[in-house]
Design an enzyme around this catalytic site. Structure first.
Site: not given
Ligand code: UD1
Length: 440
Positions: A39, A109, A133
């Site tokens: 992330n 995403r 996701d």
């Protein structure tokens, strides 16, 4: 090696023909090292759109999402090469096409993170609406409202979000933005737009995750002027396009992966040193682990975790950082399934994030969900069965659940796990877990 080809492990394409087979294990012993955070690295890669030059990111995890993001950046005009030592070299020659096509965006995403940097630097961008996701509705209204407040105008056309700068200046302008909610993605996009805006942008109620701090640190290394890093008020003094430069940066360690190995010790017992885990990024989850009966001791660059008696149940609720991250939750629910007592779990970020519970029930877990809540009654042991990973973190949690299940658990949907975990199976095996990847 170009990321247009499969990444180092050759795992760019989903391998639905594979399963992860897990058997009851423990006690676990040894050391495991946590790689860089998914992330974070995906956003650091997007930051390479902001200035021409050659960037070097180190401690980059060898995961599928890095490959997909590399393909997306390649399509826009930044060449990405992942080297064997975990260094990602990105070359931005300035030949940029500010368009993120659906075929790539729908796979990840984080592709929405190219919106802010491209708009801020080039004054226009077209991005297909993102996928990623599948855990409920994930709108981008806060990204759009913030960029509009900085002078952008948006149009939605056949699934593409098209943005351009409304005024004739060719630059966004600084302003005060108050986020309704500390959205990670919106904070990152607004940050990367604001570094090139004219004047000062203040983002109030900003997300403060360690990965955002990591992005701020890289942007500052590129010449951006950011105040309030690590707080919920970020002040960005914009510089003209052309004034930023390429940089080198080490990706912050992955706190969710660190928690994964800790959860494995939680269900299996034993004692494991988790290297490169940063305790100051994990304070709330570590406190919850402690209340469940995990013993932790913190070193300068590691956390040692041990457990010798049955876990105890606790209640918990997910919150934006520094609260307990929603990404930890499948692991915590898994630990509760074998803990002594009843735990109530509340999800405050995503409506659909209890989908994996049905899979845990297949393993004999006693979990009932009602809207944003789950009631987990611990059972002495789970019972192995075939299960399906619905997303990255839930997939890893099902593997951890298999470690506490009598018999054999076969986890399908391995491609989800590969999106975010570098060699989960190898790392778990190295600390004594009975787990393997098998072709079927
Ligand atoms: C990031 C992480 C994800 C993590 C999440 C929350 C990446 C690639 N993904 O996702 O793993 O679970 O943070 O910690 O870093 N929302 C809106 N409008 C918006 C933006 C968000 O309503 O404009 C909502 C979302 O639908 C969701 C919540 O806010 O319910 C949190 O979203 P956000 O913090 O933006 O998460 P992501 O950046 O998508």
């Amino acid at each position: 090696m170009s990321l247009v080809a499969p990444v180092r492990g050759g795992i760019l394409e989903p391998m639905d023909g594979e399963r992860i087979v897990v058997r009851r294990s423990g006690p676990l012993q040894g050391e495991v090292r946590v790689p860089g955070a998914k992330n974070s690295v995906l956003k650091l890669m997007a930051a390479a759109l902001l200035a021409d030059g050659v960037y070097e990111l180190t401690n980059v995890p060898d995961i599928v999402d890095v490959g997909i993001m590399g393909e997306l950046l390649g399509a826009i005009g930044v060449r990405c090469d992942l080297l064997a030592d975990g260094t990602l070299r990105l070359e931005n020659t300035g030949q940029i096409t500010p368009v993120a096509p659906y075929e790539l965006v729908e796979r990840i995403r984080a592709s929405i993170n190219v919106l802010g940097p491209l708009l801020g630097r080039f004054g226009q961008v077209t991005v297909a609406l993102p996928g990623g996701d599948d855990f409920g509705s994930r709108p981008i209204d806060m990204h759009i409202r913030g960029l509009e407040a900085m002078g952008a105008e948006f149009e939605l056309d056949h699934g593409d979000v098209m943005a351009r700068i409304a005024t004739g200046t060719g630059r966004l302008h600084g302003t005060d933005i108050v986020l309704d909610f500390p959205s990670v993605g919106a904070t990152e996009n607004l940050l990367m737009a604001a570094v090139h805006a004219k004047g000062e942008t203040v983002i109030h109620h900003a997300a403060r995750e360690p990965e955002i701090q990591d992005l701020c640190t890289m942007l500052v290394g590129m010449g951006a002027v950011i105040d309030g890093i690590g707080t919920s008020t970020l002040t960005i003094d914009g510089v003209a396009p052309g004034e930023l430069h390429a940089t080198s940066h080490r990706v912050v360690p992955d706190r969710i992966q660190a928690a994964t190995y800790m959860a494995a010790v939680g269900v299996c017992g034993g004692e494991v040193v988790v290297r490169d885990a940063r305790h100051h990024h994990m304070e709330h989850v570590l406190a919850r682990f402690a209340r469940m009966g995990l013993e932790t001791s913190v070193g300068p660059d590691s956390i040692t975790v041990g457990r010798d008696a049955r876990l105890r149940s606790v209640d918990l609720a997910t919150l934006p950082y520094p609260g307990i991250a929603t990404d930890y939750k499948p692991l915590l629910v898994t630990m509760l399934t074998v803990a002594d007592g009843v735990g109530i779990v509340t999800e405050n970020l995503y409506p659909g994030r209890f989908r994996y519970v049905e899979e845990l029930q297949r393993l004999g877990a006693d979990v009932r969900t009602d809207g944003h809540h789950a009631v987990v009654r611990g059972v002495p042991a789970l019972s192995g069965a075939p299960v399906k990973a619905p997303d990255i973190r839930a997939g890893a949690a099902l593997v951890v659940a298999g470690l506490a299940a009598v018999g054999s658990t076969s986890v399908q949907g391995v491609h989800h796990i590969d999106r975010g975990y570098e060699d989960l199976v190898g790392r778990l095996s190295s600390i004594g877990a009975d787990v393997e990847r098998v072709a079927v």
